[in-house]
Write a protein that holds these residues in place. Structure first.
Motif, short mmCIF file in Angstrom:
data_model
loop_
_atom_site.label_atom_id
_atom_site.label_comp_id
_atom_site.label_asym_id
_atom_site.label_seq_id
_atom_site.Cartn_x
_atom_site.Cartn_y
_atom_site.Cartn_z
N UNK A 243 -26.77 11.35 12.63
CA UNK A 243 -26.23 11.74 11.32
C UNK A 243 -25.30 10.67 10.77
N UNK A 244 -25.40 10.44 9.46
CA UNK A 244 -24.50 9.50 8.80
C UNK A 244 -23.25 10.24 8.34
N UNK A 245 -22.07 9.70 8.68
CA UNK A 245 -20.81 10.33 8.31
C UNK A 245 -19.79 9.28 7.89
N UNK A 246 -18.81 9.75 7.15
CA UNK A 246 -17.61 8.96 6.88
C UNK A 246 -16.49 9.66 7.63
N UNK A 247 -15.65 8.87 8.29
CA UNK A 247 -14.53 9.46 9.01
C UNK A 247 -13.24 8.75 8.60
N UNK A 248 -12.15 9.49 8.72
CA UNK A 248 -10.83 8.90 8.55
C UNK A 248 -9.98 9.37 9.72
N UNK A 249 -9.17 8.46 10.24
CA UNK A 249 -8.34 8.81 11.37
C UNK A 249 -7.35 7.72 11.68
N UNK A 250 -6.88 7.70 12.93
CA UNK A 250 -5.91 6.69 13.35
C UNK A 250 -6.30 6.14 14.72
N UNK A 251 -5.95 4.88 14.97
CA UNK A 251 -6.23 4.25 16.25
C UNK A 251 -5.23 4.69 17.30
N UNK A 252 -5.74 4.94 18.50
CA UNK A 252 -4.87 5.22 19.64
C UNK A 252 -5.37 4.43 20.84
N UNK A 253 -4.48 4.13 21.74
CA UNK A 253 -4.82 3.45 22.98
C UNK A 253 -4.36 4.31 24.13
N UNK A 254 -5.17 4.37 25.19
CA UNK A 254 -4.78 5.13 26.36
C UNK A 254 -5.23 4.37 27.59
N UNK A 255 -4.62 4.69 28.71
CA UNK A 255 -5.03 4.09 29.97
C UNK A 255 -5.35 5.22 30.95
N UNK A 256 -6.20 4.90 31.90
CA UNK A 256 -6.58 5.88 32.92
C UNK A 256 -6.98 5.13 34.17
N UNK A 257 -7.06 5.86 35.27
CA UNK A 257 -7.47 5.26 36.53
C UNK A 257 -8.96 5.52 36.75
N UNK A 258 -9.72 4.47 37.02
CA UNK A 258 -11.15 4.60 37.24
C UNK A 258 -11.42 5.14 38.64
N UNK A 259 -12.67 5.47 38.90
CA UNK A 259 -13.05 6.01 40.21
C UNK A 259 -12.76 5.02 41.34
N UNK A 260 -12.84 3.73 41.04
CA UNK A 260 -12.56 2.73 42.07
C UNK A 260 -11.07 2.39 42.18
N UNK A 261 -10.23 3.14 41.46
CA UNK A 261 -8.78 2.96 41.57
C UNK A 261 -8.18 1.95 40.62
N UNK A 262 -9.00 1.30 39.82
CA UNK A 262 -8.49 0.31 38.86
C UNK A 262 -7.97 0.95 37.59
N UNK A 263 -7.05 0.29 36.94
CA UNK A 263 -6.51 0.80 35.68
C UNK A 263 -7.40 0.32 34.54
N UNK A 264 -7.80 1.23 33.68
CA UNK A 264 -8.67 0.93 32.54
C UNK A 264 -7.94 1.32 31.26
N UNK A 265 -8.30 0.64 30.18
CA UNK A 265 -7.71 0.90 28.87
C UNK A 265 -8.82 1.20 27.88
N UNK A 266 -8.53 2.10 26.95
CA UNK A 266 -9.54 2.47 25.97
C UNK A 266 -8.87 2.66 24.61
N UNK A 267 -9.49 2.09 23.59
CA UNK A 267 -9.05 2.31 22.22
C UNK A 267 -9.98 3.32 21.59
N UNK A 268 -9.41 4.35 20.99
CA UNK A 268 -10.19 5.41 20.36
C UNK A 268 -9.64 5.67 18.96
N UNK A 269 -10.46 6.32 18.16
CA UNK A 269 -10.03 6.77 16.84
C UNK A 269 -9.88 8.28 16.91
#
Length: 113
Positions: free
Chosen positions: A76-102
């Motif tokens: 489906x084609x959509x228009x979205x409006x929102x804000x950027x956020x960044x979060x970190x989490x621990x992966x299954x192998x114990x490493x720290x990962x970062x993710x940018x989401x809207x």
């Protein structure tokens, strides 16, 4: 002129990459996770049209998550409006990962797909 209203504001038009994943947290809050593909095209030095696709990871909460659950599906084609956020989490192998989401605050349905 003060531009407080446009700080950390994202507007995109694209195509839903996957059916929303709906999660209801222990607190009872509803969360929807999905992706959005946006396309850009340009001509290279040889005059050939090149199209590139960028993928964006989106999250929606509560009422916006309800809308995503009821109306959004892959393609489906959509228009979205929102804000950027960044979060970190621990992966299954114990490493720290970062993710940018809207974090989606508004959704507008486009097209007929």
């Amino acid at each position: 002129m003060i531009m407080n209203g446009i700080r950390n504001r994202v507007q995109l038009i694209g195509y839903i990459g996957n059916d929303p994943e709906i999660v209801v947290l222990e607190s009872g809050k509803k969360l929807a996770r999905f992706s959005l593909a946006t396309n850009d095209s340009y001509k290279n030095a040889n005059g050939e049209r090149i199209t590139s696709t960028d993928w964006h990871y989106l999250v929606a909460w509560e009422k916006v998550a309800d809308i995503a659950e009821k109306f959004l599906e892959k393609g489906k084609e959509v228009a979205i409006e929102g804000k950027l956020t960044n979060r970190s989490y621990e992966s299954k192998d114990g490493g720290k990962r970062y993710k940018t989401e809207i974090v989606v605050q508004e959704i507008l349905m486009l097209g007929n797909k």
